[in-house]
Design a protein around this motif. Structure first.
Motif, PDB file in Angstrom:
ATOM      1  N   GLY A  45       0.772  -1.226   0.000  1.00 30.23           N
ATOM      2  CA  GLY A  45       0.000   0.000   0.000  1.00 30.23           C
ATOM      3  C   GLY A  45       0.808   1.282   0.000  1.00 30.23           C
ATOM      4  O   GLY A  45       0.243   2.372  -0.011  1.00 30.23           O
ATOM      5  N   ARG A  46       2.119   1.181   0.005  1.00 34.93           N
ATOM      6  CA  ARG A  46       2.972   2.375   0.031  1.00 34.93           C
ATOM      7  C   ARG A  46       3.671   2.555  -1.313  1.00 34.93           C
ATOM      8  O   ARG A  46       4.183   1.607  -1.891  1.00 34.93           O
ATOM      9  CB  ARG A  46       4.021   2.247   1.138  1.00 34.93           C
ATOM     10  N   ALA A  47       3.708   3.808  -1.764  1.00 31.75           N
ATOM     11  CA  ALA A  47       4.367   4.137  -3.026  1.00 31.75           C
ATOM     12  C   ALA A  47       5.872   4.286  -2.803  1.00 31.75           C
ATOM     13  O   ALA A  47       6.309   4.773  -1.760  1.00 31.75           O
ATOM     14  CB  ALA A  47       3.796   5.433  -3.593  1.00 31.75           C
ATOM     15  N   HIS A  48       6.643   3.840  -3.800  1.00 34.48           N
ATOM     16  CA  HIS A  48       8.105   3.950  -3.754  1.00 34.48           C
ATOM     17  C   HIS A  48       8.601   4.456  -5.106  1.00 34.48           C
ATOM     18  O   HIS A  48       8.005   4.167  -6.142  1.00 34.48           O
ATOM     19  CB  HIS A  48       8.751   2.594  -3.462  1.00 34.48           C
ATOM     20  N   ARG A  49       9.704   5.189  -5.055  1.00 34.32           N
ATOM     21  CA  ARG A  49      10.381   5.660  -6.267  1.00 34.32           C
ATOM     22  C   ARG A  49      11.836   5.246  -6.194  1.00 34.32           C
ATOM     23  O   ARG A  49      12.484   5.453  -5.170  1.00 34.32           O
ATOM     24  CB  ARG A  49      10.326   7.185  -6.370  1.00 34.32           C
ATOM     25  N   LEU A  50      12.327   4.655  -7.262  1.00 33.35           N
ATOM     26  CA  LEU A  50      13.741   4.335  -7.383  1.00 33.35           C
ATOM     27  C   LEU A  50      14.301   5.268  -8.452  1.00 33.35           C
ATOM     28  O   LEU A  50      13.935   5.160  -9.624  1.00 33.35           O
ATOM     29  CB  LEU A  50      13.942   2.876  -7.792  1.00 33.35           C
ATOM     30  N   HIS A  51      15.135   6.214  -8.031  1.00 31.54           N
ATOM     31  CA  HIS A  51      15.736   7.193  -8.940  1.00 31.54           C
ATOM     32  C   HIS A  51      17.228   6.888  -8.970  1.00 31.54           C
ATOM     33  O   HIS A  51      17.899   6.981  -7.946  1.00 31.54           O
ATOM     34  CB  HIS A  51      15.461   8.599  -8.427  1.00 31.54           C
ATOM     35  N   GLU A  52      17.726   6.514 -10.136  1.00 33.90           N
ATOM     36  CA  GLU A  52      19.111   6.052 -10.242  1.00 33.90           C
ATOM     37  C   GLU A  52      19.731   6.533 -11.543  1.00 33.90           C
ATOM     38  O   GLU A  52      19.051   6.693 -12.550  1.00 33.90           O
ATOM     39  CB  GLU A  52      19.141   4.516 -10.185  1.00 33.90           C
ATOM     40  N   ARG A  53      21.032   6.758 -11.506  1.00 30.31           N
ATOM     41  CA  ARG A  53      21.837   6.933 -12.724  1.00 30.31           C
ATOM     42  C   ARG A  53      22.662   5.658 -12.838  1.00 30.31           C
ATOM     43  O   ARG A  53      23.527   5.390 -12.010  1.00 30.31           O
ATOM     44  CB  ARG A  53      22.738   8.156 -12.666  1.00 30.31           C
ATOM     45  N   SER A  54      22.330   4.848 -13.836  1.00 25.27           N
ATOM     46  CA  SER A  54      22.970   3.549 -14.035  1.00 25.27           C
ATOM     47  C   SER A  54      24.112   3.664 -15.034  1.00 25.27           C
ATOM     48  O   SER A  54      24.026   4.410 -16.005  1.00 25.27           O
ATOM     49  CB  SER A  54      21.954   2.534 -14.575  1.00 25.27           C
ATOM     50  N   ARG A  55      25.140   2.875 -14.790  1.00 27.15           N
ATOM     51  CA  ARG A  55      26.268   2.808 -15.722  1.00 27.15           C
ATOM     52  C   ARG A  55      26.251   1.445 -16.412  1.00 27.15           C
ATOM     53  O   ARG A  55      26.032   0.421 -15.771  1.00 27.15           O
ATOM     54  CB  ARG A  55      27.596   3.004 -14.997  1.00 27.15           C
ATOM     55  N   PHE A  56      26.479   1.486 -17.731  1.00 27.11           N
ATOM     56  CA  PHE A  56      26.510   0.274 -18.540  1.00 27.11           C
ATOM     57  C   PHE A  56      27.836   0.203 -19.282  1.00 27.11           C
ATOM     58  O   PHE A  56      28.429   1.233 -19.609  1.00 27.11           O
ATOM     59  CB  PHE A  56      25.361   0.278 -19.554  1.00 27.11           C
ATOM     60  N   VAL A  57      28.274  -1.010 -19.549  1.00 27.75           N
ATOM     61  CA  VAL A  57      29.510  -1.220 -20.299  1.00 27.75           C
ATOM     62  C   VAL A  57      29.212  -2.212 -21.427  1.00 27.75           C
ATOM     63  O   VAL A  57      28.422  -3.145 -21.251  1.00 27.75           O
ATOM     64  CB  VAL A  57      30.656  -1.725 -19.376  1.00 27.75           C
ATOM     65  N   CYS A  58      29.840  -1.987 -22.580  1.00 26.80           N
ATOM     66  CA  CYS A  58      29.667  -2.869 -23.733  1.00 26.80           C
ATOM     67  C   CYS A  58      30.946  -3.667 -23.948  1.00 26.80           C
ATOM     68  O   CYS A  58      32.030  -3.090 -24.112  1.00 26.80           O
ATOM     69  CB  CYS A  58      29.349  -2.050 -24.985  1.00 26.80           C
ATOM     70  N   GLU A  59      30.812  -4.976 -23.910  1.00 26.79           N
ATOM     71  CA  GLU A  59      31.942  -5.874 -24.167  1.00 26.79           C
ATOM     72  C   GLU A  59      31.497  -6.925 -25.162  1.00 26.79           C
ATOM     73  O   GLU A  59      30.427  -7.523 -24.994  1.00 26.79           O
ATOM     74  CB  GLU A  59      32.405  -6.540 -22.864  1.00 26.79           C
ATOM     75  N   ASP A  60      32.285  -7.139 -26.179  1.00 25.85           N
ATOM     76  CA  ASP A  60      31.962  -8.116 -27.226  1.00 25.85           C
ATOM     77  C   ASP A  60      30.579  -7.870 -27.823  1.00 25.85           C
ATOM     78  O   ASP A  60      29.829  -8.809 -28.099  1.00 25.85           O
ATOM     79  CB  ASP A  60      32.062  -9.549 -26.686  1.00 25.85           C
ATOM     80  N   GLY A  61      30.222  -6.591 -27.988  1.00 23.08           N
ATOM     81  CA  GLY A  61      28.962  -6.225 -28.608  1.00 23.08           C
ATOM     82  C   GLY A  61      27.736  -6.381 -27.720  1.00 23.08           C
ATOM     83  O   GLY A  61      26.611  -6.239 -28.190  1.00 23.08           O
ATOM     84  N   ARG A  62      27.942  -6.622 -26.432  1.00 21.75           N
ATOM     85  CA  ARG A  62      26.816  -6.840 -25.514  1.00 21.75           C
ATOM     86  C   ARG A  62      26.891  -5.871 -24.340  1.00 21.75           C
ATOM     87  O   ARG A  62      27.921  -5.778 -23.669  1.00 21.75           O
ATOM     88  CB  ARG A  62      26.885  -8.277 -25.011  1.00 21.75           C
ATOM     89  N   TRP A  63      25.779  -5.154 -24.104  1.00 15.18           N
ATOM     90  CA  TRP A  63      25.714  -4.191 -23.010  1.00 15.18           C
ATOM     91  C   TRP A  63      25.354  -4.890 -21.706  1.00 15.18           C
ATOM     92  O   TRP A  63      24.480  -5.743 -21.679  1.00 15.18           O
ATOM     93  CB  TRP A  63      24.683  -3.111 -23.305  1.00 15.18           C
ATOM     94  N   SER A  64      26.028  -4.500 -20.619  1.00 10.91           N
ATOM     95  CA  SER A  64      25.761  -5.046 -19.287  1.00 10.91           C
ATOM     96  C   SER A  64      25.648  -3.910 -18.284  1.00 10.91           C
ATOM     97  O   SER A  64      26.352  -2.898 -18.370  1.00 10.91           O
ATOM     98  CB  SER A  64      26.913  -5.951 -18.831  1.00 10.91           C
ATOM     99  N   TYR A  65      24.765  -4.112 -17.309  1.00  5.75           N
ATOM    100  CA  TYR A  65      24.617  -3.178 -16.195  1.00  5.75           C
ATOM    101  C   TYR A  65      25.838  -3.304 -15.295  1.00  5.75           C
ATOM    102  O   TYR A  65      26.200  -4.404 -14.888  1.00  5.75           O
ATOM    103  CB  TYR A  65      23.345  -3.527 -15.415  1.00  5.75           C
ATOM    104  N   LEU A  66      26.491  -2.185 -15.030  1.00  2.00           N
ATOM    105  CA  LEU A  66      27.677  -2.199 -14.185  1.00  2.00           C
ATOM    106  C   LEU A  66      27.318  -1.834 -12.754  1.00  2.00           C
ATOM    107  O   LEU A  66      27.531  -2.613 -11.814  1.00  2.00           O
ATOM    108  CB  LEU A  66      28.716  -1.231 -14.750  1.00  2.00           C
TER     109      LEU A  66
END
Length: 91
Positions: free
Chosen positions: A65-86
């Motif tokens: 019943g409670r509202a939540h907000r997740l505010h984030e600046r995410s960093r990603f890295v590309c290796e071998d043509g594939r992006w991953s969450y760092l």
């Protein structure tokens, strides 16, 4: 970012772990029971270089019943043509 949000909505731990960079990947994931995801707003994205990018987002949810907000600046890295969450910095 959108695919990872959808994986959280669907509680698809295998996808989330597969898209997490191996250097920062947790051994497993647990989902908060009863969480209802309400939406994702991508506020900004920035290409740092050919192998690095950042995405700022707000994901909204409701739990017990409670509202939540997740505010984030995410960093990603590309290796071998594939992006991953760092990692991410909470706002």
């Amino acid at each position: 970012m959108r695919s990872r949000y959808c994986a959280f909505v669907l509680e698809d731990a295998d996808y989330l772990l597969a898209t997490w960079h191996a250097s920062r990947r947790p051994p497993d994931l647990a989902f908060a029971p009863g969480t209802k995801w309400l939406g994702l707003e991508v506020r900004d994205h920035r290409v740092v270089d050919a192998a690095h990018a950042e995405v700022e987002f707000v994901a909204r949810s409701r739990q017990a019943g409670r509202a939540h907000r997740l505010h984030e600046r995410s960093r990603f890295v590309c290796e071998d043509g594939r992006w991953s969450y760092l990692d991410g910095e909470m706002k």
